[in-house]
Write a protein that holds these residues in place. Structure first.
Motif, PDB file in Angstrom:
ATOM      1  N   SER A 200      48.851  39.759  43.308  1.00 19.14           N
ATOM      2  CA  SER A 200      49.306  41.750  43.314  1.00 19.14           C
ATOM      3  C   SER A 200      48.889  42.356  42.256  1.00 19.14           C
ATOM      4  N   HIS A 201      49.596  41.717  41.096  1.00 17.80           N
ATOM      5  CA  HIS A 201      49.843  42.275  40.396  1.00 17.80           C
ATOM      6  C   HIS A 201      48.366  42.317  39.607  1.00 17.80           C
ATOM      7  N   PHE A 202      47.052  41.381  39.812  1.00 17.20           N
ATOM      8  CA  PHE A 202      46.149  40.798  39.125  1.00 17.20           C
ATOM      9  C   PHE A 202      44.918  42.694  39.723  1.00 17.20           C
ATOM     10  N   HIS A 203      44.966  42.778  40.590  1.00 15.76           N
ATOM     11  CA  HIS A 203      44.545  43.564  41.958  1.00 15.76           C
ATOM     12  C   HIS A 203      44.833  44.636  41.210  1.00 15.76           C
ATOM     13  N   GLU A 204      46.425  45.064  41.004  1.00 14.34           N
ATOM     14  CA  GLU A 204      46.360  46.678  40.722  1.00 14.34           C
ATOM     15  C   GLU A 204      46.282  46.873  38.784  1.00 14.34           C
ATOM     16  N   ALA A 205      46.190  45.706  38.415  1.00 11.57           N
ATOM     17  CA  ALA A 205      45.967  46.115  36.851  1.00 11.57           C
ATOM     18  C   ALA A 205      45.128  46.017  36.010  1.00 11.57           C
ATOM     19  N   HIS A 206      44.796  44.650  36.817  1.00  8.54           N
ATOM     20  CA  HIS A 206      43.658  44.399  36.110  1.00  8.54           C
ATOM     21  C   HIS A 206      42.025  44.312  36.942  1.00  8.54           C
ATOM     22  N   TYR A 207      41.168  43.464  36.295  1.00  8.70           N
ATOM     23  CA  TYR A 207      39.819  43.233  37.012  1.00  8.70           C
ATOM     24  C   TYR A 207      39.790  41.956  37.798  1.00  8.70           C
ATOM     25  N   VAL A 208      39.484  41.919  38.613  1.00 12.24           N
ATOM     26  CA  VAL A 208      39.408  40.509  39.744  1.00 12.24           C
ATOM     27  C   VAL A 208      38.427  40.555  40.415  1.00 12.24           C
ATOM     28  N   CYS A 209      37.604  38.991  40.577  1.00 14.59           N
ATOM     29  CA  CYS A 209      36.255  39.364  40.936  1.00 14.59           C
ATOM     30  C   CYS A 209      36.216  38.692  42.219  1.00 14.59           C
ATOM     31  N   ASN A 210      35.610  39.529  43.411  1.00 13.30           N
ATOM     32  CA  ASN A 210      36.175  39.082  44.624  1.00 13.30           C
ATOM     33  C   ASN A 210      35.135  38.138  45.776  1.00 13.30           C
ATOM     34  N   VAL A 211      34.244  37.788  44.668  1.00 13.30           N
ATOM     35  CA  VAL A 211      33.600  36.134  45.381  1.00 13.30           C
ATOM     36  C   VAL A 211      34.643  35.351  45.831  1.00 13.30           C
ATOM     37  N   GLN A 212      34.368  34.955  47.626  1.00 14.28           N
ATOM     38  CA  GLN A 212      35.243  33.846  47.468  1.00 14.28           C
ATOM     39  C   GLN A 212      35.460  32.365  46.658  1.00 14.28           C
ATOM     40  N   SER A 213      34.851  32.186  46.694  1.00 13.14           N
ATOM     41  CA  SER A 213      34.600  31.224  45.520  1.00 13.14           C
ATOM     42  C   SER A 213      35.556  31.008  44.601  1.00 13.14           C
ATOM     43  N   CYS A 214      35.393  32.785  43.773  1.00 12.91           N
ATOM     44  CA  CYS A 214      36.089  32.679  42.721  1.00 12.91           C
ATOM     45  C   CYS A 214      37.716  32.675  42.753  1.00 12.91           C
ATOM     46  N   LEU A 215      37.999  33.739  43.889  1.00 11.31           N
ATOM     47  CA  LEU A 215      39.275  33.303  44.676  1.00 11.31           C
ATOM     48  C   LEU A 215      39.971  32.378  45.215  1.00 11.31           C
ATOM     49  N   ASP A 216      39.176  31.453  45.499  1.00 12.70           N
ATOM     50  CA  ASP A 216      39.841  30.273  45.808  1.00 12.70           C
ATOM     51  C   ASP A 216      39.734  29.631  44.125  1.00 12.70           C
TER      52      ASP A 216
END
Length: 485
Positions: A200-216
């Motif tokens: 949750s902190h990553f999504h609020e404060a930084h830039y997350v790769c939302n591709v499913q393979s990277c999320l896993d």
């Protein structure tokens, strides 16, 4: 002579081959608790050490376990007694430290600090005893100069550690740390309870790769948008539609984050909401409610939408247009978007809303009959002889020709306005005038000639008042029975 390490007086001297003398307590702590054989002053490794309670250095007895030589049996006993679990109050010896802790708690109403006992390399005789209040003060705020208490983990309730070093090890092993924040400012590390809170902190404060393979894979997060863009071009080039080039410097990167889908209500929830609204509109009449549920079940079968809708309108004839519109809206949500009942109800709602809007913008005119004039005694009077209303003025006609000799008639305001004809006095008689009675005087005026019958008539002829003009205007002065002749 005092010890160079603890500054306490030396009772039994520890003599090392490197000629650095300390007290037996510090030297024995190094060998028994730290399991080291170094000199406390020069860090030289010493295989054996001599504990002497006198000037003589003759070895009388030895201990091969700790590689210590003693000059007397008493010196050996005092040294080895440091390892006993002896009660500081009554000198009772116990086999284990747990038994000693239970003894001082039940018999002396005191406790040891378990954090100090487990982490601090001290002998039992060096540990302090506390009551409950003193123990809380010791762990939270400290009780010595420079000691500020045992730090507590903010995620694990009631768990404290001996120092910040042990707390750091615990946070590193049991909790999660944001490596991006650590790159930005290493002096202020950010810890989180588990990976869900960290994500949750990553999504609020930084830039997350939302591709499913990277999320896993987890921890695929970047400090800025440019790094994320470079990662997506390198690892997921097909997502960008074949554009594998970064924009020029100064260009604006636009990466839309996928918003989570909002949870939708189930069919059962929508049906319960519709039934409850219908019960409220039907005043909880069970017969009408059963009929409504029957009509809802028949709606949309064999193309009978219009017939069923007419029955629904008849059933809710006492409800307002707004209530009926809300009912149809919730009925529409029961059917799929591309189904025939859904499209039919959507068309009917648009027509319903259009009629409602027209009624609001153009309300119907009043159809009440015109009132006839009433006479002075309440009788209806004939309309003959009454003043007629003037005819409506005709609209001005504008000549759109090019001739300049034409004068517009609606600009001429000099014509006199027509006067209304006079009213008939017989039909509209004047109301009788009412004369208000004058109130009587409180004290009547005395017109007699006086008690003695003389002198009053002469005084009336004299001027009984005079007028003087001063700063506040004219002032009237009356003379009351005074003769100045």
């Amino acid at each position: 002579m005092s010890c160079i390490v603890c500054t306490n007086p030396i009772k039994i001297r520890a003599v090392t081959p490197c000629k650095h003398d300390t007290c037996h307590v510090c030297a024995f702590r190094t060998r028994a608790l730290y399991h080291k054989k170094q000199c406390l002053v020069c860090r030289t490794e010493n295989d054996r050490v001599l504990f002497a309670d006198s000037e003589s250095q003759t070895v009388a007895v030895s201990d091969d376990k700790y590689a210590i030589d003693f000059t007397s049996q008493d010196a050996k006993k005092q040294t080895l007694d440091l390892l006993l679990n002896k009660c500081p109050r009554c000198s009772t010896v116990f086999t284990t430290f747990k038994q000693l802790s239970e003894h001082v708690r039940t018999q002396h109403d005191r406790v040891f600090c378990n954090i100090c006992a487990n982490q601090k390399n001290q002998f039992v005789c060096e540990l302090k005893l506390y009551n409950s209040r003193q123990l809380h003060q010791h762990q939270v705020k400290g009780d010595q100069n420079g000691f500020k208490g045992h730090p507590q983990c903010r995620f694990c309730t009631g768990k404290r550690f001996y120092s910040d070093d042990e707390l750091f090890v615990h946070m590193r092993d049991k909790h999660e740390k944001c490596h991006i924040c650590d790159q930005i400012d290493a002096t202020k590390p950010q810890y989180f309870r588990n990976y869900d809170h960290l994500a949750s902190h990553f999504h609020e404060a930084h830039y997350v790769c939302n591709v499913q393979s990277c999320l896993d894979q987890k921890f695929v997060v970047f400090r800025d948008e440019l790094d994320l863009r470079a990662h997506q071009i390198k690892e997921h080039g097909s997502i960008l539609g074949g554009d594998r080039k970064l924009p020029a410097f100064g260009g604006k990167l636009t990466i839309e984050k996928k918003k989570p889908d909002e949870p939708k209500d189930s069919y059962e929830t929508k049906k319960l909401r519709l039934d409850e609204r219908a019960r409220h509109y039907l005043n909880y009449d069970q017969a009408k409610v059963d009929e409504f549920q029957k009509l809802v079940g028949e709606f949309g079968k064999n193309g009978n939408e219009r017939a069923v809708l007419a029955k629904l309108r008849q059933l809710f004839v006492e409800s307002s247009a707004e209530d009926l519109g809300l009912l149809l809206l919730e009925l529409k949500e029961l059917f799929p978007k591309n189904s025939s009942p859904h499209k039919f109800l959507e068309t009917e709602l648009k027509s319903h809303n259009r009629e409602k809007l027209l009624d609001q913008q153009f309300p119907a005119l009043s159809t009440a009959p015109a009132s006839r004039p009433v006479g002075p005694w309440g009788q209806n009077q004939p309309t003959t002889g009454l003043r007629k209303a003037p005819p409506p003025k005709s609209k001005p006609v504008v000549n759109r020709g090019t001739s300049s000799n034409v004068r517009l008639t609606y600009l001429n305001n000099s014509q006199p306005k027509p006067q209304a004809p006079a009213l008939d006095d017989q039909l509209f008689p004047k109301l009788p005038s009412v004369q208000k009675p004058k109130p009587p005087r409180v004290n009547p005026v005395n017109t007699s000639i006086g008690q003695w019958g003389q002198g009053l008539q002469e005084r009336r002829e004299e001027s009984d008042f005079e007028i003087r003009k001063g700063k506040k205007g004219k002032q009237v002065l009356f003379r009351m029975g005074v003769n100045r002749n």
